[in-house]
Design a protein around this motif. Structure first.
Motif, PDB file in Angstrom:
ATOM      1  N   HIS A 185       0.861  -1.229   0.051  1.00  0.00           N
ATOM      2  CA  HIS A 185      -0.164  -0.055   0.045  1.00  0.00           C
ATOM      3  C   HIS A 185       0.787   1.204   0.160  1.00  0.00           C
TER       4      HIS A 185
ATOM      5  N   PHE B 109       1.048   5.552  -0.257  1.00  0.00           N
ATOM      6  CA  PHE B 109       0.232   7.068  -0.495  1.00  0.00           C
ATOM      7  C   PHE B 109       1.321   7.889  -1.150  1.00  0.00           C
TER       8      PHE B 109
ATOM      9  N   HIS C 291      -5.398  11.263 -11.866  1.00  0.00           N
ATOM     10  CA  HIS C 291      -4.964   9.875 -11.323  1.00  0.00           C
ATOM     11  C   HIS C 291      -4.779   8.804 -12.586  1.00  0.00           C
TER      12      HIS C 291
ATOM     13  N   ALA D 178      -2.416  -1.100  -4.206  1.00  0.00           N
ATOM     14  CA  ALA D 178      -3.038  -0.157  -3.501  1.00  0.00           C
ATOM     15  C   ALA D 178      -2.207   1.243  -3.673  1.00  0.00           C
TER      16      ALA D 178
ATOM     17  N   SER E  90      -2.779   5.263  -2.929  1.00  0.00           N
ATOM     18  CA  SER E  90      -3.701   6.387  -2.835  1.00  0.00           C
ATOM     19  C   SER E  90      -2.761   7.630  -3.101  1.00  0.00           C
TER      20      SER E  90
ATOM     21  N   LYS F 127      -2.688  11.937  -3.628  1.00  0.00           N
ATOM     22  CA  LYS F 127      -3.165  13.485  -3.620  1.00  0.00           C
ATOM     23  C   LYS F 127      -2.401  14.055  -4.691  1.00  0.00           C
TER      24      LYS F 127
END
Length: 89
Positions: free
Chosen positions: A30, A32, A49, A66, A68, A70
């Motif tokens: 995962h 970010f 994205h 995964a 994520s 910003k």
């Protein structure tokens, strides 16, 4: 195939997208990412994205399950990064 490191993910994104600021954290599964790119100007969140996924290419589908994100333009990043003290009148 070994899980990618945050640094590798960062390098992949940077190779495919002009970034003014790029941070990636993660544990191999995962991730970010905070991505600031002038290429995001005029693009909505979904389109931004998609640009990042394009930059990652096949590696995204194979390795990064995964991610994520910003996604900000330089102007949005400047507003967000500005200390609250500068907002008084």
């Amino acid at each position: 195939m070994a899980d990618p490191t945050p640094q590798q993910v960062r390098d992949f994104i940077a190779a495919g997208l002009r970034c003014e600021h790029l941070e990636v954290e993660g544990d191999g599964r995962h991730f970010f990412a905070t991505i600031v790119s002038p290429d995001f100007e005029g693009a909505n969140r979904v389109a931004r994205h998609q640009r990042v996924y394009q930059a990652l290419g096949d590696r995204m589908r194979e390795q990064i399950h995964a991610l994520s994100m910003k996604t900000l333009t330089p102007a949005e990043w400047a507003r967000e990064a500005a200390p609250a003290a500068t907002h008084h009148h």
